[in-house]
Design a protein around this motif. Sequence first.
Motif, PDB file in Angstrom:
ATOM      1  N   ASP A   1      18.871 -15.678  -3.798  1.00  0.00           N
ATOM      2  CA  ASP A   1      18.403 -16.697  -4.423  1.00  0.00           C
ATOM      3  C   ASP A   1      18.720 -17.112  -6.002  1.00  0.00           C
ATOM      4  N   ILE A   2      19.493 -15.946  -6.465  1.00  0.00           N
ATOM      5  CA  ILE A   2      19.695 -15.853  -8.006  1.00  0.00           C
ATOM      6  C   ILE A   2      21.049 -15.896  -8.316  1.00  0.00           C
ATOM      7  N   ALA A   3      21.313 -16.080  -9.381  1.00  0.00           N
ATOM      8  CA  ALA A   3      22.719 -15.899  -9.930  1.00  0.00           C
ATOM      9  C   ALA A   3      22.967 -14.424 -10.369  1.00  0.00           C
ATOM     10  N   SER A   4      24.196 -13.978 -10.867  1.00  0.00           N
ATOM     11  CA  SER A   4      24.573 -12.685 -11.194  1.00  0.00           C
ATOM     12  C   SER A   4      24.794 -12.438 -12.608  1.00  0.00           C
ATOM     13  N   SER A   5      24.108 -13.108 -13.502  1.00  0.00           N
ATOM     14  CA  SER A   5      24.505 -12.961 -14.677  1.00  0.00           C
ATOM     15  C   SER A   5      23.625 -12.158 -15.819  1.00  0.00           C
ATOM     16  N   ALA A   6      22.421 -11.439 -15.115  1.00  0.00           N
ATOM     17  CA  ALA A   6      21.379 -10.593 -15.927  1.00  0.00           C
ATOM     18  C   ALA A   6      22.166  -9.825 -16.825  1.00  0.00           C
ATOM     19  N   PRO A   7      21.300  -9.273 -17.764  1.00  0.00           N
ATOM     20  CA  PRO A   7      21.882  -8.210 -18.795  1.00  0.00           C
ATOM     21  C   PRO A   7      22.413  -6.921 -17.858  1.00  0.00           C
ATOM     22  N   ARG A   8      23.571  -6.436 -18.134  1.00  0.00           N
ATOM     23  CA  ARG A   8      23.938  -5.290 -17.421  1.00  0.00           C
ATOM     24  C   ARG A   8      23.589  -4.279 -17.978  1.00  0.00           C
ATOM     25  N   SER A   9      23.566  -2.977 -17.163  1.00  0.00           N
ATOM     26  CA  SER A   9      23.121  -1.924 -17.752  1.00  0.00           C
ATOM     27  C   SER A   9      24.123  -1.206 -18.606  1.00  0.00           C
ATOM     28  N   GLY A  10      23.832  -0.374 -19.612  1.00  0.00           N
ATOM     29  CA  GLY A  10      24.891   0.393 -20.317  1.00  0.00           C
ATOM     30  C   GLY A  10      25.352   1.542 -19.601  1.00  0.00           C
ATOM     31  N   LYS A  11      25.666   2.511 -20.354  1.00  0.00           N
ATOM     32  CA  LYS A  11      26.127   3.791 -20.223  1.00  0.00           C
ATOM     33  C   LYS A  11      24.999   4.940 -19.963  1.00  0.00           C
ATOM     34  N   ARG A  12      23.773   4.411 -20.094  1.00  0.00           N
ATOM     35  CA  ARG A  12      22.609   5.084 -20.159  1.00  0.00           C
ATOM     36  C   ARG A  12      22.749   6.526 -20.945  1.00  0.00           C
ATOM     37  N   ALA A  13      23.107   6.219 -22.266  1.00  0.00           N
ATOM     38  CA  ALA A  13      23.405   7.213 -23.144  1.00  0.00           C
ATOM     39  C   ALA A  13      22.253   7.688 -23.787  1.00  0.00           C
ATOM     40  N   LEU A  14      21.184   6.827 -24.004  1.00  0.00           N
ATOM     41  CA  LEU A  14      19.947   7.273 -24.852  1.00  0.00           C
ATOM     42  C   LEU A  14      19.040   8.328 -24.082  1.00  0.00           C
ATOM     43  N   GLY A  15      18.969   9.332 -25.041  1.00  0.00           N
ATOM     44  CA  GLY A  15      17.918  10.449 -24.614  1.00  0.00           C
ATOM     45  C   GLY A  15      16.722  10.429 -25.392  1.00  0.00           C
ATOM     46  N   VAL A  16      15.731  11.258 -25.243  1.00  0.00           N
ATOM     47  CA  VAL A  16      14.610  11.393 -25.835  1.00  0.00           C
ATOM     48  C   VAL A  16      14.540  11.603 -27.246  1.00  0.00           C
ATOM     49  N   LEU A  17      15.289  12.057 -28.047  1.00  0.00           N
ATOM     50  CA  LEU A  17      15.538  12.103 -29.436  1.00  0.00           C
ATOM     51  C   LEU A  17      16.060  10.791 -30.018  1.00  0.00           C
ATOM     52  N   SER A  18      17.078  10.232 -29.210  1.00  0.00           N
ATOM     53  CA  SER A  18      17.412   8.890 -29.638  1.00  0.00           C
ATOM     54  C   SER A  18      16.439   7.841 -29.652  1.00  0.00           C
ATOM     55  N   LEU A  19      15.614   7.825 -28.426  1.00  0.00           N
ATOM     56  CA  LEU A  19      14.537   6.940 -28.347  1.00  0.00           C
ATOM     57  C   LEU A  19      13.173   7.328 -29.357  1.00  0.00           C
ATOM     58  N   VAL A  20      13.143   8.317 -29.612  1.00  0.00           N
ATOM     59  CA  VAL A  20      12.187   8.727 -30.849  1.00  0.00           C
ATOM     60  C   VAL A  20      12.574   7.988 -32.254  1.00  0.00           C
ATOM     61  N   GLY A  21      14.010   7.937 -32.238  1.00  0.00           N
ATOM     62  CA  GLY A  21      14.364   7.421 -33.481  1.00  0.00           C
ATOM     63  C   GLY A  21      14.165   5.894 -33.588  1.00  0.00           C
ATOM     64  N   ILE A  22      14.525   5.216 -32.331  1.00  0.00           N
ATOM     65  CA  ILE A  22      14.202   3.830 -31.909  1.00  0.00           C
ATOM     66  C   ILE A  22      12.897   3.417 -32.199  1.00  0.00           C
ATOM     67  N   PHE A  23      11.913   4.090 -31.739  1.00  0.00           N
ATOM     68  CA  PHE A  23      10.777   4.093 -31.902  1.00  0.00           C
ATOM     69  C   PHE A  23      10.101   4.222 -33.255  1.00  0.00           C
ATOM     70  N   PHE A  24      10.571   5.237 -33.999  1.00  0.00           N
ATOM     71  CA  PHE A  24      10.263   5.325 -35.398  1.00  0.00           C
ATOM     72  C   PHE A  24      10.303   4.025 -36.145  1.00  0.00           C
ATOM     73  N   PHE A  25      11.428   3.302 -36.032  1.00  0.00           N
ATOM     74  CA  PHE A  25      11.882   2.363 -36.847  1.00  0.00           C
ATOM     75  C   PHE A  25      11.188   0.942 -36.197  1.00  0.00           C
ATOM     76  N   THR A  26      11.085   0.644 -34.818  1.00  0.00           N
ATOM     77  CA  THR A  26      10.713  -0.376 -34.249  1.00  0.00           C
ATOM     78  C   THR A  26       9.095  -0.641 -34.535  1.00  0.00           C
ATOM     79  N   VAL A  27       8.360   0.391 -34.734  1.00  0.00           N
ATOM     80  CA  VAL A  27       6.964   0.635 -35.093  1.00  0.00           C
ATOM     81  C   VAL A  27       6.820   0.874 -36.647  1.00  0.00           C
ATOM     82  N   SER A  28       7.477   1.879 -37.257  1.00  0.00           N
ATOM     83  CA  SER A  28       7.026   2.443 -38.441  1.00  0.00           C
ATOM     84  C   SER A  28       8.062   2.118 -39.705  1.00  0.00           C
ATOM     85  N   GLY A  29       8.944   3.157 -39.681  1.00  0.00           N
ATOM     86  CA  GLY A  29       9.740   3.105 -40.980  1.00  0.00           C
ATOM     87  C   GLY A  29       9.282   4.101 -41.876  1.00  0.00           C
TER      88      GLY A  29
END
Length: 497
Positions: free
Chosen positions: A8-36
Amino acid sequence: MTELASSDIASSAPRSGKRALGVLSLVGIFFFTVSGGPFGLEASVSSAGPGMTLLMIALVPMVFGVPNALVAAELSAAIPVNGGYYYWTKIALGGFPAFLFGMWNAIGAVLNLTLYPILLADYLATWLPDVARGKGWVILSLFNGGFVVDLHWIVTVAFVLPLVYLNYRGSKVVSDYSVGMMVLILAPFAILAVIGIYHAISSGIDVTSPFTIPGHSIHSSVAGALSVIVWLYLGFDGPSTVLGEVADARRTYTRALVISVPLIIAAYLLPTIAALGSGLHQGSPGDWVQGDFIVVGDILGGSWLKVLISVGSALSLIGLFAAILMVSTRIPRALAADSYLPRWLARDSKRFNTPVGALLTSGTIVVVLSAADFGSILRATVLLTLSSILLEFAAFLVLRWRYPWMRRPVRVPGGWPGAVLVVALPTAMAVYLAWSTAVNETATFVTSLAVALLGVALYPLCRRFVKAGRPDAEIDHSNVDLGPDRYAKPSSPEAGV
């Protein structure tokens, strides 16, 4: 759900990347999306008092931040798709609530983003007076100085453009820089915490005294602290928008949250205790102003610590902008993929698979708004963000009820009582904050309400003139198992999604 039926739907949704982000990478992103970092807590000390500030730093994450993180952990593990909380809301509540969530989130994010280059330019103006708004190289001034193109604006553009390019290079590049900047910010505050707490103990300084500002009521002190500290704990669900780029998303997101939540609480609490233990403004908490962490660094450690914290404040603004730009641009990209916004906003970079259309649009809006003086609108984004979080909580409860057999590798503990409790506490805090804002800052509340109603008004217009009957984009649900829909008929294909 019909949103997951590929026929029923089109095929233009956001594509997945290379799934390169690990735990430490996400901790860095969390730190700045929440705190800084703890920058900004000075305003809580001056409006609420030392004791109330310390209490709220410890209490708010338990009542608001941790519940938000728990909900994000369950939903990100169950539905690990790019676009994160937009799609959680869409699957649970349908198109209109998802549109509202997306618009409120996108508008709030772009206004929030504008804050950081303005703050950096204002900070530089303390060292270089010509950088102050309206002082140097005034090229254009309109509306009695309400819109000024000058040296201040040029500095903000010089701030924005490299970080838009950094995001264009991809989430892995942004996360790598985030981890490095996080370490550079936290290191001087760790030193400050050790020196300051030792100084407080050896000097017999009571860091909780006075508990509130003399002459202020408990209500005004609580409201003053919440207006600052709730804002400092927003964003634990933000990185969900890049789940398609996270390696082993179910486990990685949760593990990063387990590290990030206590790290961020400590990053607020320990430096604040140290600062109060310095003796600066002792007995006069109303004298605390933005930038006093830098002054405390000079008092406790000398000029070298002052310089390190000063550099950290600039890095904090850079990291906040880069991380929030990354997670926020996935939302207009998802709205555009569903044809609620112009299709060019859904355009991705062929080289880096990043939402180049949304990045360029957000960057352009920030550059334009940086020339305007609209501080009250920026303050209103807190209530707008809280409104979108309440929709997310509603989606969480609906998914629990409608899809009881959904595969949930991570669950909020306590069954239904735990699920209700984890939503009820932050909802009560959000309602209280909205009420106190309506009473004490009526203009800010009215602005928030106007922006929220703008999202409501845009839905029929976007649906008729932009979407124009086009189907929603296909969601990559290969890692999603909703299980039977409680409301689907046995013969319906939705019953076995």
